[in-house]
Scaffold this active site. Sequence first.
Site, PDB file in Angstrom:
ATOM      1  N   SER A 119       9.088 -13.997  -8.909  1.00  0.00           N
ATOM      2  CA  SER A 119       8.501 -13.945 -10.249  1.00  0.00           C
ATOM      3  C   SER A 119       9.435 -14.470 -11.342  1.00  0.00           C
ATOM      4  O   SER A 119       8.982 -15.225 -12.212  1.00  0.00           O
ATOM      5  CB  SER A 119       8.035 -12.524 -10.569  1.00  0.00           C
ATOM      6  OG  SER A 119       6.967 -12.188  -9.717  1.00  0.00           O
ATOM      7  N   LYS A 139       4.174   0.395  -7.791  1.00  0.00           N
ATOM      8  CA  LYS A 139       2.838   0.001  -8.275  1.00  0.00           C
ATOM      9  C   LYS A 139       1.891   1.168  -8.527  1.00  0.00           C
ATOM     10  O   LYS A 139       1.051   1.104  -9.422  1.00  0.00           O
ATOM     11  CB  LYS A 139       2.185  -0.980  -7.292  1.00  0.00           C
ATOM     12  CG  LYS A 139       2.758  -2.380  -7.364  1.00  0.00           C
ATOM     13  CD  LYS A 139       1.994  -3.313  -6.433  1.00  0.00           C
ATOM     14  CE  LYS A 139       2.426  -4.755  -6.664  1.00  0.00           C
ATOM     15  NZ  LYS A 139       1.569  -5.702  -5.944  1.00  0.00           N
ATOM     16  N   ASP A 188      -3.579  -8.795  -9.030  1.00  0.00           N
ATOM     17  CA  ASP A 188      -3.450  -9.225  -7.629  1.00  0.00           C
ATOM     18  C   ASP A 188      -4.794  -9.685  -7.048  1.00  0.00           C
ATOM     19  O   ASP A 188      -4.864 -10.712  -6.368  1.00  0.00           O
ATOM     20  CB  ASP A 188      -2.904  -8.086  -6.761  1.00  0.00           C
ATOM     21  CG  ASP A 188      -1.421  -7.831  -6.989  1.00  0.00           C
ATOM     22  OD1 ASP A 188      -0.698  -8.785  -7.346  1.00  0.00           O
ATOM     23  OD2 ASP A 188      -0.981  -6.681  -6.809  1.00  0.00           O
ATOM     24  N   GLY A 190      -2.158  -1.124  -0.102  1.00  0.00           N
ATOM     25  CA  GLY A 190      -2.225  -1.399  -1.539  1.00  0.00           C
ATOM     26  C   GLY A 190      -2.749  -2.797  -1.838  1.00  0.00           C
ATOM     27  O   GLY A 190      -3.654  -2.983  -2.660  1.00  0.00           O
ATOM     28  N   ALA A 191      -2.201  -3.793  -1.165  1.00  0.00           N
ATOM     29  CA  ALA A 191      -2.629  -5.173  -1.411  1.00  0.00           C
ATOM     30  C   ALA A 191      -4.081  -5.351  -0.994  1.00  0.00           C
ATOM     31  O   ALA A 191      -4.861  -6.038  -1.662  1.00  0.00           O
ATOM     32  CB  ALA A 191      -1.730  -6.137  -0.635  1.00  0.00           C
ATOM     33  N   GLY A 209      -0.491 -17.482   1.295  1.00  0.00           N
ATOM     34  CA  GLY A 209      -0.369 -16.419   0.309  1.00  0.00           C
ATOM     35  C   GLY A 209       0.387 -16.793  -0.957  1.00  0.00           C
ATOM     36  O   GLY A 209       0.370 -16.041  -1.938  1.00  0.00           O
TER      37      GLY A 209
END
Length: 301
Positions: free
Chosen positions: A19, A85, A121, A149-150, A263
């Site tokens: 990031s 998160k 996301d 989570g993803a 991804g």
Amino acid sequence: MKRSYRLGIIGHPVSHSLSPIMHRLAGEMTELDLTYKAFDVRPDMLEQFISRVTGEYSRSFMGSKDTDWPGAESLSGFNVTVPHKVAVIQYLDGLEPDAARIGAVNTVFRRGDKLIGDNTDGYGFLQSLRENAGTDPGGLRVFMYGAGGAARAVAFALSGAGANLVIANRDGAKAQRLVEELTKAGGAAVTADWNAMNLIDSVRAADIIVNTTTVGMKGSGEGALPAMQGIHEGQLVADIVYRPLNTPLLQFAQTQGVRTLDGLWMLIHQGAASFTRWTGEAFPVEAARARLLAELGESNS
Ligand code: ATR
């Protein structure tokens, strides 16, 4: 005068995050006065970090090098990654609808003196499907590996876009809970048992196959996804893992002549949405892709 943004990411560990690279590049290309720092925040230090951001930092927290985050007090916004998160939610003043549905936050921004959490996301995955694979999932059958989570972010986005989901997870109860939530929100989703015999028909019947588990990720050990043999021509196979870029699942699909989506596009599009949320500026998606491929040591293809 250039507008100023003080941005960053919190995680633990955070040093491998891509990031900072893409947001700094975006800052240069949009000619903003922008800084983006990585803050390593241990799980037991999250509350202290947030109190630093809100300016409520108490003297009782002072005096430790673990709480020395120069610049945290002037952050305009920040990204949130593993393991914060979900935990960060309790310290925020509000959530955007996507973050509330998913139950996790990857982007924090300020609204007046309040800290608000969002989740980009799912949007990132959906955008990668549409823009980079030319596929709108509305009305399509999607088979998803994973319910973590993803997976939640990807599933809510796909479901909101009108896809019909089949979700299989090693821990089946987790998949069942996710399916119940998706159904309650008006989506079409069912579970399938995590065993090759059972899954092969579900995989075969899908238009899109997505891996949201950590299987295939560098450093996550051995392990293969069950029922990959069900993959055939005419499908689209996506992986949200981007280290390595060409995961075992994508490699297998390619040997079958099947289209694939990596991804890294999802990572870029989630970053793009965060960047626009903070600055109001468009994100240089293609330039970010080239820069990150170079960083990962891959050619730009
Ligand atoms: P993330 O935020 O990256 O989704 P997570 O919430 O810990 O991380 O979820 C990891 C996902 O990968 C889960 O679906 C997990 O399955 P379980 O819920 O059964 O743990 C899946 N996963 C991780 N390692 C796995 C393995 N070796 N085989 C199958 N699934 C695995």
